[in-house]
Write an enzyme that holds these catalytic residues in place. Sequence first.
Site, mmCIF file in Angstrom:
data_model
loop_
_atom_site.group_PDB
_atom_site.id
_atom_site.type_symbol
_atom_site.label_atom_id
_atom_site.label_comp_id
_atom_site.label_asym_id
_atom_site.label_seq_id
_atom_site.Cartn_x
_atom_site.Cartn_y
_atom_site.Cartn_z
ATOM 1 N N ARG A 51 54.804 43.559 26.720
ATOM 2 C CA ARG A 51 55.893 43.052 26.024
ATOM 3 C C ARG A 51 55.481 42.700 24.316
ATOM 4 O O ARG A 51 56.641 42.529 23.509
ATOM 5 C CB ARG A 51 56.298 41.583 26.613
ATOM 6 C CG ARG A 51 56.810 41.900 28.014
ATOM 7 C CD ARG A 51 57.856 40.897 28.361
ATOM 8 N NE ARG A 51 57.587 39.406 27.936
ATOM 9 C CZ ARG A 51 57.644 38.673 28.867
ATOM 10 N NH1 ARG A 51 57.917 38.790 29.991
ATOM 11 N NH2 ARG A 51 57.618 37.275 28.416
ATOM 12 N N LYS A 148 43.970 44.289 43.008
ATOM 13 C CA LYS A 148 44.184 43.103 43.915
ATOM 14 C C LYS A 148 44.627 41.887 43.159
ATOM 15 O O LYS A 148 44.492 41.977 42.006
ATOM 16 C CB LYS A 148 42.761 42.792 44.940
ATOM 17 C CG LYS A 148 41.857 41.872 43.862
ATOM 18 C CD LYS A 148 40.640 41.887 44.875
ATOM 19 C CE LYS A 148 39.982 40.523 44.983
ATOM 20 N NZ LYS A 148 39.577 39.749 43.518
ATOM 21 N N HIS A 178 37.267 47.406 43.047
ATOM 22 C CA HIS A 178 36.387 47.772 42.296
ATOM 23 C C HIS A 178 34.797 47.881 42.772
ATOM 24 O O HIS A 178 33.989 48.526 42.395
ATOM 25 C CB HIS A 178 36.111 47.104 41.004
ATOM 26 C CG HIS A 178 35.744 45.657 40.956
ATOM 27 N ND1 HIS A 178 36.112 44.590 41.502
ATOM 28 C CD2 HIS A 178 34.234 45.126 40.608
ATOM 29 C CE1 HIS A 178 35.406 43.574 41.321
ATOM 30 N NE2 HIS A 178 34.120 43.759 40.762
ATOM 31 N N LYS A 182 31.260 50.736 42.603
ATOM 32 C CA LYS A 182 29.958 50.652 42.205
ATOM 33 C C LYS A 182 28.883 51.880 43.111
ATOM 34 O O LYS A 182 29.199 52.140 44.032
ATOM 35 C CB LYS A 182 29.473 49.495 42.841
ATOM 36 C CG LYS A 182 30.107 48.160 42.250
ATOM 37 C CD LYS A 182 29.624 46.807 42.781
ATOM 38 C CE LYS A 182 30.330 45.496 42.051
ATOM 39 N NZ LYS A 182 30.206 45.190 40.552
ATOM 40 N N GLU A 216 27.353 34.676 43.089
ATOM 41 C CA GLU A 216 27.442 34.561 41.541
ATOM 42 C C GLU A 216 26.949 33.299 41.029
ATOM 43 O O GLU A 216 26.929 32.463 41.643
ATOM 44 C CB GLU A 216 29.018 34.719 41.247
ATOM 45 C CG GLU A 216 29.609 36.104 42.002
ATOM 46 C CD GLU A 216 30.893 36.299 41.758
ATOM 47 O OE1 GLU A 216 31.448 36.811 40.550
ATOM 48 O OE2 GLU A 216 31.871 35.532 42.338
ATOM 49 N N ASP A 235 39.514 36.064 47.842
ATOM 50 C CA ASP A 235 39.169 36.576 46.639
ATOM 51 C C ASP A 235 37.890 37.388 47.040
ATOM 52 O O ASP A 235 37.931 38.553 46.212
ATOM 53 C CB ASP A 235 38.634 35.216 45.814
ATOM 54 C CG ASP A 235 38.001 35.817 44.449
ATOM 55 O OD1 ASP A 235 39.077 36.529 43.727
ATOM 56 O OD2 ASP A 235 37.136 35.603 43.819
ATOM 57 N N HIS A 240 36.165 43.064 48.837
ATOM 58 C CA HIS A 240 35.094 43.265 48.712
ATOM 59 C C HIS A 240 33.901 43.325 49.839
ATOM 60 O O HIS A 240 33.564 44.365 50.092
ATOM 61 C CB HIS A 240 34.298 42.800 47.458
ATOM 62 C CG HIS A 240 35.343 42.307 46.181
ATOM 63 N ND1 HIS A 240 35.998 43.486 45.890
ATOM 64 C CD2 HIS A 240 35.389 41.585 45.396
ATOM 65 C CE1 HIS A 240 36.847 43.194 44.760
ATOM 66 N NE2 HIS A 240 36.349 42.184 44.497
HETATM 67 C C1 BG6 Z 1 36.679 39.786 41.468
HETATM 68 C C2 BG6 Z 1 36.953 38.315 41.900
HETATM 69 O O1 BG6 Z 1 37.675 40.621 42.258
HETATM 70 O O2 BG6 Z 1 35.344 39.880 41.471
HETATM 71 C C3 BG6 Z 1 36.031 37.253 41.193
HETATM 72 O O3 BG6 Z 1 38.325 38.019 41.929
HETATM 73 C C4 BG6 Z 1 34.568 37.965 41.019
HETATM 74 O O4 BG6 Z 1 36.044 36.147 41.675
HETATM 75 C C5 BG6 Z 1 34.480 39.325 40.857
HETATM 76 O O5 BG6 Z 1 33.923 36.951 40.238
HETATM 77 C C6 BG6 Z 1 32.997 39.876 41.265
HETATM 78 O O6 BG6 Z 1 32.874 41.047 40.722
HETATM 79 P P1 BG6 Z 1 31.383 41.594 40.338
HETATM 80 O O7 BG6 Z 1 31.470 43.080 40.070
HETATM 81 O O8 BG6 Z 1 31.217 41.210 38.945
HETATM 82 O O9 BG6 Z 1 30.522 41.424 41.502
#
Ligand code: BG6
Length: 483
Positions: A51, A148, A178, A182, A216, A235, A240
């Site tokens: 936008r 997502k 994603h 990896k 994390e 999440d 994942h």
């Molecule tokens: C995302 C989540 O999909 O993946 C985040 O929404 C998370 O909360 C992230 O931190 C982790 O991705 P990576 O590649 O850093 O392990």
Amino acid sequence: MVSRVIPVDPFDLVIFGGTGDLARRKILPGLFRRFINGQMEDTSRIIGAARSDYDDAAYRKFVGEALKEFVDGGDREKKQVAEFLKQIHYIQIDATGTGGWDDLSELLRDDVIRAFYFSVAPSLFGALAERLHAHSCAGPKCRIVVEKPFGRDLATAKELNQTLRDHFDESQIYRIDHYLGKETVQNLMAVRFANVLFEPLWNAQFIDHVQITVTETVGVDGRGDYYDKSGAMRDMVQNHLMQLLCLTAMEPPARFAPDAVRDEKLKVIRALDPIEPDDIVRGQYVSDKKGDDFLDQVEDKDSITESFIAMKLAVSNWRWAGVPFYLRTGKKMKARHSEIAIIFKEAPHAIFGQAAGRHQNILVIRLQPNEGMDMLVTIKEPGQGGMRLLDVPLDMSFAEALGEDGNAPDAYERLIMDVIRGDQTLFMRGDEVEAAWAWTDPLIEGWMSREEKPKTYEVGSTGPEEAAMLLHREGRRWRDIKP
Ligand code: BG6
């Protein structure tokens, strides 16, 4: 080792949400790296659409700044940046109105691949899809990329899938997870299906249990609003970790082709048993530091959303009968550490006697940091009298073993190039997403209806004590979480 770069066909890639965070952090830097790697023809174009009142020049400036911030200095030679920016364009567009659509339609070329990246809120997917068709932007060969969250439960996921399928064929829809981009995750398939060593042992006869860990150190700061409605289950686990589990547990597909692989993953999700409440531990982080608790970072001070979850799963099929899969993921933990560990059974008969101790081979697929593989092998402890045993790692760091090629493309780079190539293998199919929600929904409904509060865990720890008990009670222990 010289990397083999295969350029992709020329394309027009439109990024809706082209001025957003994902575009800035991941999509544009990823495309730039593919450009300097020689994978993007100089006739390809990236068209930001949003936008904001930008023109090509203003957007190029925006992209240039994003590259400065998110691409290593060494990779950012001025001349290359200038060349890349020539391929960048911008269209000011109103996703829910009429503004900009004719301009976009005029700009797009017929003789190249068209891809549309929906890097916007899912509530806009329908409006975008409709307008792409109404303004003749979407041909049968075009592709759309979506991110997502794919819904927040089965009902909303079905709705979302339907919205997309009203306008596009499933073969045109690329749902990004994603984690599937990896390098090590893909390597898991190579390890399993391109070696004769592992697959014969990959079953309940030889494997004691599997641990999948994704921890994390970051918290939910700045994303509290989104996260509080989501939690670790929605999440991380539903997508994942579920994907990691699928690749670990699936049967060998007949070939490495999109539907062959995705059919096998789907079978794993469908084979998951429902989980008992006793087999799930949810946690929320707390801290001595003021303002650093999970609850400080979300609006609802009574929130029962989890920032950590550990669980024991069963894949109910012939291969995995009786083999527990333990999954855990959390924020603000001791270290950023992701791995899949296959813990094999002890040798069936201990010829070295009790003094030799208990030993188990372990195969570890390290996702991050230091991507690679580790195999713990039991050998004789050197120099000791008698037969004392020791587990030593056969450690393979991809960066060390593969030299430059160890610096594999970032997940997004790889996946975007797959979109252009038209390869859906590493993207989630609609039915996979729905099956994952069908398994997840009752669990979330269960703890919500019981109004179950998560346990607490200290920032920088390995999670709530109860998570350790999940394994201790069965004579097992979690592997260490190491920086
Ligand atoms: C995302 C989540 O999909 O993946 C985040 O929404 C998370 O909360 C992230 O931190 C982790 O991705 P990576 O590649 O850093 O392990």
